[in-house]
Write an enzyme that holds these catalytic residues in place. Structure first.
Site, PDB file in Angstrom:
ATOM      1  N   THR A 204       7.601 -26.044  -7.055  1.00  0.00           N
ATOM      2  CA  THR A 204       7.190 -26.370  -7.710  1.00  0.00           C
ATOM      3  C   THR A 204       7.637 -25.408  -8.947  1.00  0.00           C
ATOM      4  O   THR A 204       7.535 -24.494  -9.421  1.00  0.00           O
ATOM      5  CB  THR A 204       5.664 -26.234  -7.445  1.00  0.00           C
ATOM      6  OG1 THR A 204       4.868 -24.974  -7.847  1.00  0.00           O
ATOM      7  CG2 THR A 204       5.152 -26.791  -6.386  1.00  0.00           C
TER       8      THR A 204
ATOM      9  N   GLU B 219       4.934 -32.034  -4.503  1.00  0.00           N
ATOM     10  CA  GLU B 219       4.129 -30.886  -3.126  1.00  0.00           C
ATOM     11  C   GLU B 219       3.799 -32.707  -1.884  1.00  0.00           C
ATOM     12  O   GLU B 219       3.471 -32.594  -0.768  1.00  0.00           O
ATOM     13  CB  GLU B 219       2.483 -31.187  -3.414  1.00  0.00           C
ATOM     14  CG  GLU B 219       2.934 -29.153  -3.802  1.00  0.00           C
ATOM     15  CD  GLU B 219       2.807 -28.830  -5.056  1.00  0.00           C
ATOM     16  OE1 GLU B 219       3.017 -29.837  -5.916  1.00  0.00           O
ATOM     17  OE2 GLU B 219       2.083 -27.853  -5.597  1.00  0.00           O
TER      18      GLU B 219
ATOM     19  N   LYS C 113     -13.960 -27.925 -21.614  1.00  0.00           N
ATOM     20  CA  LYS C 113     -16.233 -28.233 -21.541  1.00  0.00           C
ATOM     21  C   LYS C 113     -15.789 -27.780 -22.886  1.00  0.00           C
ATOM     22  O   LYS C 113     -16.439 -26.517 -23.046  1.00  0.00           O
ATOM     23  CB  LYS C 113     -15.941 -27.266 -20.596  1.00  0.00           C
ATOM     24  CG  LYS C 113     -17.243 -27.549 -19.793  1.00  0.00           C
ATOM     25  CD  LYS C 113     -17.783 -26.964 -18.581  1.00  0.00           C
ATOM     26  CE  LYS C 113     -18.506 -28.156 -17.877  1.00  0.00           C
ATOM     27  NZ  LYS C 113     -19.674 -27.798 -16.743  1.00  0.00           N
TER      28      LYS C 113
ATOM     29  N   TRP D 183     -17.058 -32.488 -20.807  1.00  0.00           N
ATOM     30  CA  TRP D 183     -16.026 -32.575 -19.942  1.00  0.00           C
ATOM     31  C   TRP D 183     -15.426 -33.272 -21.252  1.00  0.00           C
ATOM     32  O   TRP D 183     -15.585 -34.669 -21.517  1.00  0.00           O
ATOM     33  CB  TRP D 183     -15.587 -32.677 -19.256  1.00  0.00           C
ATOM     34  CG  TRP D 183     -16.147 -32.378 -17.437  1.00  0.00           C
ATOM     35  CD1 TRP D 183     -17.071 -32.754 -16.482  1.00  0.00           C
ATOM     36  CD2 TRP D 183     -15.606 -30.773 -17.482  1.00  0.00           C
ATOM     37  NE1 TRP D 183     -17.028 -31.828 -15.942  1.00  0.00           N
ATOM     38  CE2 TRP D 183     -16.266 -30.462 -16.720  1.00  0.00           C
ATOM     39  CE3 TRP D 183     -14.329 -29.923 -18.025  1.00  0.00           C
ATOM     40  CZ2 TRP D 183     -16.089 -29.449 -15.944  1.00  0.00           C
ATOM     41  CZ3 TRP D 183     -14.457 -28.839 -17.496  1.00  0.00           C
ATOM     42  CH2 TRP D 183     -15.143 -28.288 -16.680  1.00  0.00           C
TER      43      TRP D 183
HETATM   44  P1  ADP Z   1       4.496 -28.964 -11.945  1.00  0.00           P
HETATM   45  O1  ADP Z   1       2.913 -28.882 -11.399  1.00  0.00           O
HETATM   46  O2  ADP Z   1       4.424 -27.615 -11.938  1.00  0.00           O
HETATM   47  O3  ADP Z   1       4.704 -29.637 -13.571  1.00  0.00           O
HETATM   48  P2  ADP Z   1       5.404 -31.400 -10.566  1.00  0.00           P
HETATM   49  O4  ADP Z   1       6.450 -31.429 -11.338  1.00  0.00           O
HETATM   50  O5  ADP Z   1       4.861 -31.223  -9.193  1.00  0.00           O
HETATM   51  O6  ADP Z   1       5.057 -29.691 -10.670  1.00  0.00           O
HETATM   52  O7  ADP Z   1       3.771 -31.690 -11.165  1.00  0.00           O
HETATM   53  C1  ADP Z   1       3.292 -33.095 -10.877  1.00  0.00           C
HETATM   54  C2  ADP Z   1       1.951 -32.727 -11.337  1.00  0.00           C
HETATM   55  O8  ADP Z   1       2.271 -33.604 -12.960  1.00  0.00           O
HETATM   56  C3  ADP Z   1       0.566 -33.826 -11.386  1.00  0.00           C
HETATM   57  O9  ADP Z   1      -0.313 -32.717 -10.459  1.00  0.00           O
HETATM   58  C4  ADP Z   1       0.081 -34.317 -12.235  1.00  0.00           C
HETATM   59  O10 ADP Z   1      -0.914 -33.357 -12.968  1.00  0.00           O
HETATM   60  C5  ADP Z   1       1.168 -34.756 -13.355  1.00  0.00           C
HETATM   61  N1  ADP Z   1       1.788 -36.026 -13.318  1.00  0.00           N
HETATM   62  C6  ADP Z   1       2.948 -36.380 -12.499  1.00  0.00           C
HETATM   63  N2  ADP Z   1       2.584 -38.103 -12.707  1.00  0.00           N
HETATM   64  C7  ADP Z   1       1.960 -38.185 -13.394  1.00  0.00           C
HETATM   65  C8  ADP Z   1       0.898 -39.280 -14.329  1.00  0.00           C
HETATM   66  N3  ADP Z   1       1.845 -40.639 -13.789  1.00  0.00           N
HETATM   67  N4  ADP Z   1       0.349 -38.758 -15.045  1.00  0.00           N
HETATM   68  C9  ADP Z   1       0.014 -38.052 -15.073  1.00  0.00           C
HETATM   69  N5  ADP Z   1       0.281 -36.660 -15.004  1.00  0.00           N
HETATM   70  C10 ADP Z   1       1.144 -36.643 -14.439  1.00  0.00           C
END
Ligand code: ADP
Length: 539
Positions: A186, A332, A441, A446
């Site tokens: 990640t 993940e 917050k 929120w």
């Molecule tokens: P990182 O968390 O390190 O950026 P990832 O590439 O696995 O790694 O990103 C996952 C995160 O990206 C998700 O938990 C979410 O917060 C965000 N995410 C993924 N797809 C979307 C989406 N369509 N809309 C909003 N957020 C998204």
């Protein structure tokens, strides 16, 4: 008789492995094109059949280098046919392909290759500088270079093509479906990067589901161009889904500027493409500037995910007759977790309702369980009002991180905590309101940074917007908006606040606006809020 039927089945316990996908591509899609654009811009053409045959030789060559079952083979490559050969060869020989993101900092890469204990690394010649920046941090048994220039590789490295030409093709071994096949870290928005290890079973089921019509919809009639890199959550599973379905595959290499990608979409008759929103923002600006330049009538869908897709992006591409489909996922979760397809009940509904629906993250994929729980651990109702952290489980969801780190991200009853704060409607459609660490917050209420960002990006002068929380004596926290304006456009904080006030309550509006030429992005193309916080929160 009845007891016998209940206690056992008559079905074969056939293992779900990527080997079947490689063999299918080799047998049934042998003539289907795999097209790579090289760092020089030159196009090279091969086929799934040729890639699979070369993968068999590559597996033989890697075995000769001492790569055995479970060993990690790192890749520092773009989206290119050699990467596909490694996607085929490494898991099918029983080893683990570990894709590295060249946009990470050298100390992160050094940490990651050490944590994964990578044995061999395969590097594209154009990424040798990146490799040199962490090479000494880890003792690779062999370094293999994909060489385009024809220059001799240094004496300590092996040349990819020579390695292949000197090796014999191998029979692919029978594998257990629970064996590790691939590994990805990640990007580590908090703490050190954490490794996720995918099994054959996870990636095989992921490929099957990704190819379904209401998921990413990959078929033998498609030409798929993954802009999302093969080092970012397996290019969202598209290389394996394309090999399984027999779709034409176009691999764009390192040039991902809007003009280059649009050129490739037009010249290769691409039908579907996928990437993070920042990529498409540039693409939309290029299309708006020269609407007639590209012939894109065959481009059926753009899958956009990895960060929230603003409404202005759906509207913008609709003006050009191009359909954006939002998907949600995480490293993940291999990564596909949800896809937002407009349901039939909205087909004849008002356009406004359709757009409001499309900006949601979508309905969970088959075999992908979701729930949302509040701060007290109570499951929240699916009423589109209650907010909670999204938790997920399923056959391609991580049950732990490599080395057992990050145990706090998993619940005692086996769910993975995503860190995304969501509302879920009665149909099960997810709407991300925030990441738990990004919420603002204010006075006990929120404020959704995602909502503010989406509304800001719908202002014609705004190219990019990110909202962060700043400590406030009276309210606890208040939102601060960091904005980059389109070339030549102007907008004052007052004007932006007025624009937001059309749809949002006064107490939700940012008190402070900061303007930057371009917002800093993470290695996976998302706005880097950590950097914005460091820069603006103490100022
Ligand atoms: P990182 O968390 O390190 O950026 P990832 O590439 O696995 O790694 O990103 C996952 C995160 O990206 C998700 O938990 C979410 O917060 C965000 N995410 C993924 N797809 C979307 C989406 N369509 N809309 C909003 N957020 C998204």
């Amino acid at each position: 008789m009845i007891v016998e039927m209940l206690s056992g089945t008559s079905m074969d316990d056939y293992p779900l492995t990527l080997t079947s996908i490689v063999e299918r591509a080799e047998r049934y899609h042998a003539d289907q094109d795999v097209i790579s654009r090289r760092p020089s811009g030159a196009i090279s053409r091969t086929t799934f059949g040729a890639c699979a045959r070369r993968a068999r030789r590559l597996a033989g060559a890697l075995a000769d280098l001492g790569v055995g079952s479970g060993d990690r083979v790192a890749t520092l490559l773009w989206n290119q046919s050699e990467h596909l050969e490694l996607y085929f060869a490494v898991p099918a020989m029983g080893a683990v392909i570990h894709t590295l993101n060249p946009r990470l900092f050298p100390d992160e890469l050094a940490f990651i290759v050490g944590d994964a204990q990578d044995k061999v690394i395969v590097v594209d010649e154009s990424l040798l500088d990146v490799f040199e920046s962490f090479r000494t941090a880890h003792d690779f048994s062999h370094v293999v270079v994909v060489n385009h220039s024809g220059d001799a590789v240094d004496t300590e490295s092996l040349d990819y093509e020579s390695l292949l030409s000197g090796a014999d093709p191998v029979e692919l071994p029978a594998l257990d479906e629970r064996l590790a096949a691939a590994m990805c870290y990640t990007s580590g928005t908090t703490g050190r990067p954490k490794g996720v290890v995918y099994s054959h079973r996870a990636l095989t089921l992921h490929s099957l589901v990704a190819a379904l019509p209401d998921q990413l919809e990959v078929s033998a009639r498609d030409t798929v161009l993954p802009v999302v890199p093969m080092f970012h959550a397996n290019a969202w599973g598209l290389p394996y889904a394309a090999a399984l379905a027999g779709a034409r595959l176009v691999l764009p290499g390192p040039r991902l500027d809007p003009e280059s990608v649009l050129d490739l979409c037009a010249s290769e008759h691409v039908t579907m493409t996928a990437g993070v929103p920042t990529v498409w923002m540039g693409m939309l600006a290029a299309l708006d500037a020269e609407p007639e330049r590209w012939e894109l009538s065959e481009l059926d869908r753009l899958i956009v995910g990895g960060a929230a897709v603003p409404r202005s992006m759906f509207e913008g591409f609709d003006r050009h007759g191009l359909t954006v489909i939002q998907a949600w996922g995480m490293t993940e979760t291999a990564p596909l977790g949800a896809v937002c397809r407009r349901p039939a009940r909205l087909d004849d509904g008002p356009r406004d309702d359709q757009y409001r629906y499309r900006t949601r993250q979508g309905v969970a994929s088959p075999f992908f369980d979701i729930r949302a729980r509040d701060e007290n651990g109570q499951a929240v109702a699916w009423d589109d009002a209650a907010m909670g952290e999204l938790e997920v489980r399923g056959p391609w969801v991580a049950a732990s991180y490599h080395g057992g780190r990050g145990a706090e991200n998993f619940t005692p009853d086996g769910w993975f905590k995503t860190g995304d704060v969501v509302r879920i409607d009665t149909y099960g459609c997810i709407r991300i309101c925030d990441r738990s660490k990004d919420l603002v917050k204010s006075g006990g209420e929120w404020i959704s940074s995602v909502d503010l960002e989406n509304h800001l990006m719908s202002h014609p002068a705004v190219a990019q917007a990110a909202v962060i929380a700043v400590p406030d004596d009276r309210w606890g926290e208040r939102p601060l908006a960091v904005v980059s304006l389109r070339d030549g456009a102007t907008a004052s904080p007052e004007e932006l606040r007025e624009h937001l006030a059309q749809d949002l309550a006064k107490w939700q509006l940012p008190d402070r606006f900061e303007f930057m030429e371009a917002l800093p992005c993470t290695a996976t193309g998302k706005f880097k809020k950590t950097e914005l916080r460091t820069r603006f929160v103490s100022a």
